[in-house]
Each structure stands twice: as C-alpha cells, then as structure tokens.
Design an enzyme around this catalytic site. Structure first.
Site, PDB file in Angstrom:
ATOM      1  N   SER A 126     -67.046 -34.297 -67.876  1.00  0.00           N
ATOM      2  CA  SER A 126     -66.111 -35.331 -67.385  1.00  0.00           C
ATOM      3  C   SER A 126     -65.628 -36.234 -68.511  1.00  0.00           C
ATOM      4  CB  SER A 126     -66.782 -36.207 -66.324  1.00  0.00           C
ATOM      5  OG  SER A 126     -67.159 -35.417 -65.243  1.00  0.00           O
ATOM      6  N   GLU A 127     -64.366 -36.619 -68.392  1.00  0.00           N
ATOM      7  CA  GLU A 127     -63.744 -37.517 -69.377  1.00  0.00           C
ATOM      8  C   GLU A 127     -62.998 -38.612 -68.625  1.00  0.00           C
ATOM      9  OE1 GLU A 127     -61.201 -35.246 -71.933  1.00  0.00           O
ATOM     10  OE2 GLU A 127     -62.900 -34.199 -72.854  1.00  0.00           O
ATOM     11  N   PRO A 128     -62.571 -39.665 -69.343  1.00  0.00           N
ATOM     12  CA  PRO A 128     -61.810 -40.722 -68.656  1.00  0.00           C
ATOM     13  C   PRO A 128     -60.604 -40.158 -67.899  1.00  0.00           C
ATOM     14  CG  PRO A 128     -62.398 -41.435 -70.870  1.00  0.00           C
ATOM     15  CD  PRO A 128     -62.843 -40.011 -70.744  1.00  0.00           C
ATOM     16  N   ILE A 157     -71.928 -39.786 -67.946  1.00  0.00           N
ATOM     17  CA  ILE A 157     -72.880 -38.756 -68.365  1.00  0.00           C
ATOM     18  C   ILE A 157     -74.306 -39.099 -67.925  1.00  0.00           C
ATOM     19  CG2 ILE A 157     -73.827 -37.492 -70.346  1.00  0.00           C
ATOM     20  CD1 ILE A 157     -70.793 -36.899 -69.532  1.00  0.00           C
ATOM     21  N   ILE A 337     -80.057 -47.569 -37.047  1.00  0.00           N
ATOM     22  CA  ILE A 337     -81.261 -47.541 -36.205  1.00  0.00           C
ATOM     23  C   ILE A 337     -82.232 -48.656 -36.605  1.00  0.00           C
ATOM     24  CG2 ILE A 337     -83.355 -46.171 -35.714  1.00  0.00           C
ATOM     25  CD1 ILE A 337     -81.443 -43.665 -35.780  1.00  0.00           C
ATOM     26  N   GLU A 363     -70.678 -33.523 -59.740  1.00  0.00           N
ATOM     27  CA  GLU A 363     -70.694 -32.043 -59.804  1.00  0.00           C
ATOM     28  C   GLU A 363     -69.651 -31.424 -58.860  1.00  0.00           C
ATOM     29  OE1 GLU A 363     -74.269 -30.009 -60.660  1.00  0.00           O
ATOM     30  OE2 GLU A 363     -75.225 -31.779 -61.510  1.00  0.00           O
ATOM     31  N   SER A 366     -66.328 -33.647 -52.697  1.00  0.00           N
ATOM     32  CA  SER A 366     -66.226 -32.849 -51.459  1.00  0.00           C
ATOM     33  C   SER A 366     -64.876 -32.141 -51.414  1.00  0.00           C
ATOM     34  CB  SER A 366     -66.381 -33.742 -50.227  1.00  0.00           C
ATOM     35  OG  SER A 366     -67.711 -34.191 -50.122  1.00  0.00           O
ATOM     36  N   GLU A 367     -63.846 -32.815 -51.927  1.00  0.00           N
ATOM     37  CA  GLU A 367     -62.500 -32.221 -51.913  1.00  0.00           C
ATOM     38  C   GLU A 367     -62.442 -30.996 -52.837  1.00  0.00           C
ATOM     39  OE1 GLU A 367     -63.237 -35.455 -52.213  1.00  0.00           O
ATOM     40  OE2 GLU A 367     -62.462 -36.176 -50.297  1.00  0.00           O
TER      41      GLU A 367
HETATM   42  N1  CAA Z   1     -66.698 -18.795 -62.244  1.00  0.00           N
HETATM   43  C1  CAA Z   1     -66.057 -18.140 -63.240  1.00  0.00           C
HETATM   44  N2  CAA Z   1     -64.779 -18.376 -63.571  1.00  0.00           N
HETATM   45  C2  CAA Z   1     -64.140 -19.326 -62.878  1.00  0.00           C
HETATM   46  C3  CAA Z   1     -64.741 -20.053 -61.834  1.00  0.00           C
HETATM   47  C4  CAA Z   1     -66.085 -19.749 -61.513  1.00  0.00           C
HETATM   48  N3  CAA Z   1     -66.744 -20.398 -60.532  1.00  0.00           N
HETATM   49  N4  CAA Z   1     -63.839 -20.925 -61.332  1.00  0.00           N
HETATM   50  C5  CAA Z   1     -62.706 -20.758 -62.028  1.00  0.00           C
HETATM   51  N5  CAA Z   1     -62.904 -19.790 -62.963  1.00  0.00           N
HETATM   52  C6  CAA Z   1     -61.922 -19.261 -63.919  1.00  0.00           C
HETATM   53  C7  CAA Z   1     -60.737 -18.653 -63.198  1.00  0.00           C
HETATM   54  O1  CAA Z   1     -60.949 -17.281 -62.868  1.00  0.00           O
HETATM   55  C8  CAA Z   1     -59.644 -18.808 -64.247  1.00  0.00           C
HETATM   56  O2  CAA Z   1     -59.791 -17.825 -65.242  1.00  0.00           O
HETATM   57  P1  CAA Z   1     -58.660 -16.638 -65.438  1.00  0.00           P
HETATM   58  O3  CAA Z   1     -57.350 -17.357 -65.652  1.00  0.00           O
HETATM   59  O4  CAA Z   1     -59.164 -15.893 -66.614  1.00  0.00           O
HETATM   60  O5  CAA Z   1     -58.687 -15.856 -64.158  1.00  0.00           O
HETATM   61  C9  CAA Z   1     -60.004 -20.123 -64.905  1.00  0.00           C
HETATM   62  O6  CAA Z   1     -61.399 -20.337 -64.684  1.00  0.00           O
HETATM   63  C10 CAA Z   1     -59.224 -21.292 -64.369  1.00  0.00           C
HETATM   64  O7  CAA Z   1     -59.464 -21.338 -62.991  1.00  0.00           O
HETATM   65  P2  CAA Z   1     -58.545 -22.106 -61.965  1.00  0.00           P
HETATM   66  O8  CAA Z   1     -57.121 -21.735 -62.187  1.00  0.00           O
HETATM   67  O9  CAA Z   1     -59.138 -21.915 -60.600  1.00  0.00           O
HETATM   68  O10 CAA Z   1     -58.743 -23.619 -62.470  1.00  0.00           O
HETATM   69  P3  CAA Z   1     -58.259 -24.952 -61.823  1.00  0.00           P
HETATM   70  O11 CAA Z   1     -57.692 -25.793 -62.876  1.00  0.00           O
HETATM   71  O12 CAA Z   1     -57.474 -24.708 -60.582  1.00  0.00           O
HETATM   72  O13 CAA Z   1     -59.683 -25.657 -61.438  1.00  0.00           O
HETATM   73  C11 CAA Z   1     -61.527 -26.244 -60.069  1.00  0.00           C
HETATM   74  C12 CAA Z   1     -60.607 -25.132 -60.576  1.00  0.00           C
HETATM   75  C13 CAA Z   1     -62.469 -25.550 -59.080  1.00  0.00           C
HETATM   76  C14 CAA Z   1     -60.773 -27.335 -59.328  1.00  0.00           C
HETATM   77  C15 CAA Z   1     -62.316 -26.831 -61.266  1.00  0.00           C
HETATM   78  O14 CAA Z   1     -61.482 -27.559 -62.137  1.00  0.00           O
HETATM   79  C16 CAA Z   1     -63.465 -27.727 -60.846  1.00  0.00           C
HETATM   80  O15 CAA Z   1     -64.527 -27.238 -60.427  1.00  0.00           O
HETATM   81  N6  CAA Z   1     -63.310 -29.062 -60.970  1.00  0.00           N
HETATM   82  C17 CAA Z   1     -64.392 -29.997 -60.724  1.00  0.00           C
HETATM   83  C18 CAA Z   1     -65.149 -30.282 -61.981  1.00  0.00           C
HETATM   84  C19 CAA Z   1     -66.512 -30.833 -61.704  1.00  0.00           C
HETATM   85  O16 CAA Z   1     -67.257 -30.316 -60.878  1.00  0.00           O
HETATM   86  N7  CAA Z   1     -66.891 -31.847 -62.444  1.00  0.00           N
HETATM   87  C20 CAA Z   1     -68.211 -32.391 -62.309  1.00  0.00           C
HETATM   88  C21 CAA Z   1     -68.625 -33.007 -63.578  1.00  0.00           C
HETATM   89  S1  CAA Z   1     -70.212 -32.554 -64.138  1.00  0.00           S
HETATM   90  C22 CAA Z   1     -71.295 -33.677 -63.462  1.00  0.00           C
HETATM   91  O17 CAA Z   1     -71.014 -34.360 -62.529  1.00  0.00           O
HETATM   92  C23 CAA Z   1     -72.634 -33.638 -64.098  1.00  0.00           C
HETATM   93  C24 CAA Z   1     -73.545 -34.790 -63.929  1.00  0.00           C
HETATM   94  O18 CAA Z   1     -73.856 -35.467 -64.902  1.00  0.00           O
HETATM   95  C25 CAA Z   1     -74.210 -35.038 -62.621  1.00  0.00           C
END
Ligand code: CAA
Length: 379
Positions: A126-128, A157, A337, A363, A366-367
C-alpha cells in the site's frame, strides 16, 4: 464431509485458547489504551511456534497446515487482534511469500529468523496513492546493474516499527504496467530506510502501523523475488493466502463477541429473569451463532482448498468478505446486548467492535473481495 476436527487440530486449538486467555487477556485493555506494542506477548507467541506455523521445519517452521493456522488465529483473535495481525502478516504474507517464491538462498537466510521470531516481517504494498488500485505503484526500483535503487513511500505498514525485513512491491518499468512491477526483500537496517511515526488507530491499537520511506536504498539483485516482472502476481498470490488469515481473524472477533454476549446475557437480569430468556436477546444470539458458524465453514473451506493445493482465490475472497461482515455485525450486537456495559472498556466488546472494522479494510476491502468473487463467477 466430516465436521469434526482431528486430534492435532484440537491440540492447536487448546494451546492457542490457553495462550489467549492466560497470556493475552490480562493487560489487553491497557495495551489497547496506551498503544503499547505487545513485546512480551509476541516473544511468547514465538516460543509457542505461532509465528511460523505453516513454514517447513527445515527453516524452523512448525510444518502445520493452513487449517491449524486458522484455528489458532481464531482463538487468538477472540482476545487480542493486535497480536493476531502481527501473527498473520508474519505467517501468511512474509514467511509464505518467501518460502513459496524465494530462492533457496533467500529461504536459508531469512526464514529461520522469521519463523523463530528473532525477526518480524512486513508486507509493503500500500502507498498513499495506491491502496485498492494496487497496480498504481509509485515506488520505483531502478536497475543499476548488480543492485536496484529503491525510492518511495509505503503506507499503513503492519509491524512497521518492529520489523527487520520488508517485502517491498515497486515499479521497475512503468511502460510495462503491472508486468513492470517487482517484489524485493529489504532489510530495515540498510541505509535509506526510514520509519515514520506510529499511527493512532481506531482498533488493533497496540499493533505498530507505520509509514515507511525508502530513499536511495541499494537492494542487491539477489533480493528480488522471482523472475523480472513477477512482483504484481507475487503480491496477488500472497494476498490470496493472507486473506484467509484475516478471515480467521474476523471469525475470531465474531466468535469472541458471541461468547461474551452469551456469558453476559445468562448473568444479567431484567424484568425478573436473565436477559437471554427474553426473545429480543435470544433471537440476536441465534442469528450471531448461525452467522459465526457459516463464517467458520467458509474460512475452513478456504484453508482446506489451500492445503489440498487447489485454487482458493475465490474461496479466500468469500471467506474474508463474509467473515469480516459477520465480525462487524456480531461485535455491534454484542455491544447492544451489553447495553451501557458494552460501551465501556472493561467488558471487552467495545474493543472487538473497534477491531472488527479493519477486517473489512485491510488485505483488500470488502469491495475488492466482491470484485474478485464477481470476476470469477462471471468468467
Ligand atoms: N493470482 C495471480 N495473478 C493475478 C491474480 C491472482 N490472484 N489477480 C490478478 N492477477 C494477474 C492478472 O491475471 C493480470 O495478469 P495478466 O495481464 O498477465 O493476465 C494482472 O495480475 C493484473 O490483473 P487485473 O487486471 O485483474 O488487475 P486490476 O488492476 O484489475 O486489480 C485487484 C485487481 C483484485 C483489484 C487488485 O488490485 C487487488 O487485489 N487490490 C487490492 C490490494 C490489496 O489487497 N491491498 C492490501 C494491502 S496489503 C495489507 O493490507 C497488509 C497488511 O499490512 C495487513
């Protein structure tokens, strides 16, 4: 399908429950209030093997399956979600990411330190300006021959103030979009790594969440994970498993809320009988119990699919989406409750209510889970 846990899983459940009740519960209210990092409790988690549960014993891990891990996460999350997020990030993002996609040298060097708790890890995606839209990475890593020069800022982080190793996702070639993203193992002792102030959060307040700055950090080429351009897929694959851990955390919040509500409603009397005897409360408890059970089945299913090496992308998204919604609802009902007692710290439910919110956000919100699920069912 068998709905009984095996002996080895029951033993993990018992150990985690005992640890949570004996070592985490006393002091959890004060740590939440003062935002004190749970140093002694994390040390104990390491001694009990909770920080590298699923890693190969060859690297100091517990060699357990994902089901054992979610069972432990549930019990710990009933009590202390600062500790359970520290555990979750270290196990399912950092250790799993290195073990699954790292080179043998990376595994030998980093995993024994991470599984033993000598070092704690962070996952820096995650970034700003790049949260849900994870491909919009602004952090750059420029190829300088035998090293990359890393520059940028990471937000929110987990373990940011205490971790010794970061998995950092950065753009190496903007022209290539997501195929120009790489993942790197970065040590926090390296010159150019700066840790920002600790965030003052609504929930999981004693976990240390920080902004991290990288300023001309030299990252050896040998610390890149996977082939050139693998970083975005690495992040997505790693988060698939991470989401099972957070789903288990949400399950723990929901189940913990139910346990506290059951106990209180059997003791507290109004109009001449325990409030559990009033249908208004009994129906709330029935709904909570049903939803907790449904969430548990989804979490276990995702864990078991991962253990069976089957595709679990949709199952982990469903488990996280549903369990975190149930956590929020169950914690809200538990506060209701408890009435006025639910609004003060002493009864623990107000903390679970505040902790529940983050499970719908980190991570993948929900959306985002609904994007993952809808793409799969529509494909
Ligand atoms: N496994 C493998 N490859 C994947 C994948 C997966 N689950 N999901 C996507 N990909 C691949 C796709 O196949 C595609 O590759 P190709 O072009 O080669 O086919 C590429 O990645 C891009 O995929 P999308 O076009 O689907 O990408 P998108 O920009 O539409 O994004 C998204 C998909 C699901 C919305 C993704 O950006 C996402 O999960 N976003 C949320 C990020 C997140 O969870 N952040 C949490 C931060 S970490 C954290 O919170 C840690 C902490 O400290 C608690």
């Amino acid at each position: 399908m068998i709905f009984e846990l095996k002996e080895e899983h029951l033993a993990v459940q018992e150990a985690a429950r005992e640890f949570a009740q004996k070592d985490l519960k006393p002091g959890v209210i004060e740590r939440d209030s003062t935002m004190a990092y749970p140093k002694d409790q994390v040390k104990k988690m390491a001694e009990l093997g909770f920080l590298g549960m699923m890693s190969d014993p060859a690297y100091g891990g517990g060699g357990m399956d994902t089901l054992a891990y979610v069972i432990a996460m549930e019990e710990i999350s009933k009590v202390d979600n600062s500790c359970s997020v520290i555990m979750s990030v270290n196990n399912s993002l950092v250790c799993w990411g290195i073990e699954t996609y790292g080179t043998e040298a990376q595994k030998q060097h980093y995993l024994p330190k991470l599984t033993s708790g000598e070092w704690i890890g962070s996952f820096c995606l995650s970034e700003p300006e790049a949260g849900s839209d994870a491909t919009s990475q602004q952090t750059t890593a420029v190829d300088m021959g035998d090293y990359y020069l890393l520059n940028g800022t990471k937000n929110w982080i987990t373990n940011g103030g205490t971790s010794s190793v970061h998995l950092v996702i950065a753009q190496t070639d903007r022209e290539k979009g997501h195929r120009g993203i790489n993942a790197f193992i970065v040590e926090t002792s390296w010159p150019g790594v700066t840790i920002g102030a600790k965030e003052d959060k609504l929930g999981i307040r004693s976990s240390d969440t920080h902004t991290i700055m990288y300023n001309d950090v030299k990252v050896p080429k040998s610390n890149r994970i996977g082939e050139d351009g693998f970083g975005f897929k690495f992040a997505m694959k790693t988060l698939e498993g991470g989401r099972i851990g957070i789903a288990a955390q949400a399950l723990g919040i929901a189940a913990g809320s139910l346990e506290l509500a059951l106990q209180y409603s059997k003791e507290r009397e109004t109009f001449g009988k325990p409030i559990a005897q009033h249908q208004a409360i009994a129906f709330k408890l029935a709904e909570m119990a049903t939803e907790v059970e449904a969430a548990r089945l989804l979490v276990y299913k995702a864990a078991m699919l991962k253990d069976a090496e089957q595709d679990y992308a949709m199952a982990s998204a469903m488990a996280k989406y549903y369990a975190s919604e149930v956590a929020m609802k169950a914690a809200t009902e538990a506060v209701q409750i408890h009435g006025g007692y639910g609004f003060v710290k002493e009864y623990h439910v107000e903390r679970l209510f505040r902790d529940a919110k983050i499970t719908q956000i980190y991570e993948g919100t929900s959306e985002i889970q609904k994007i993952v699920i809808s793409r799969q069912i529509l494909s």
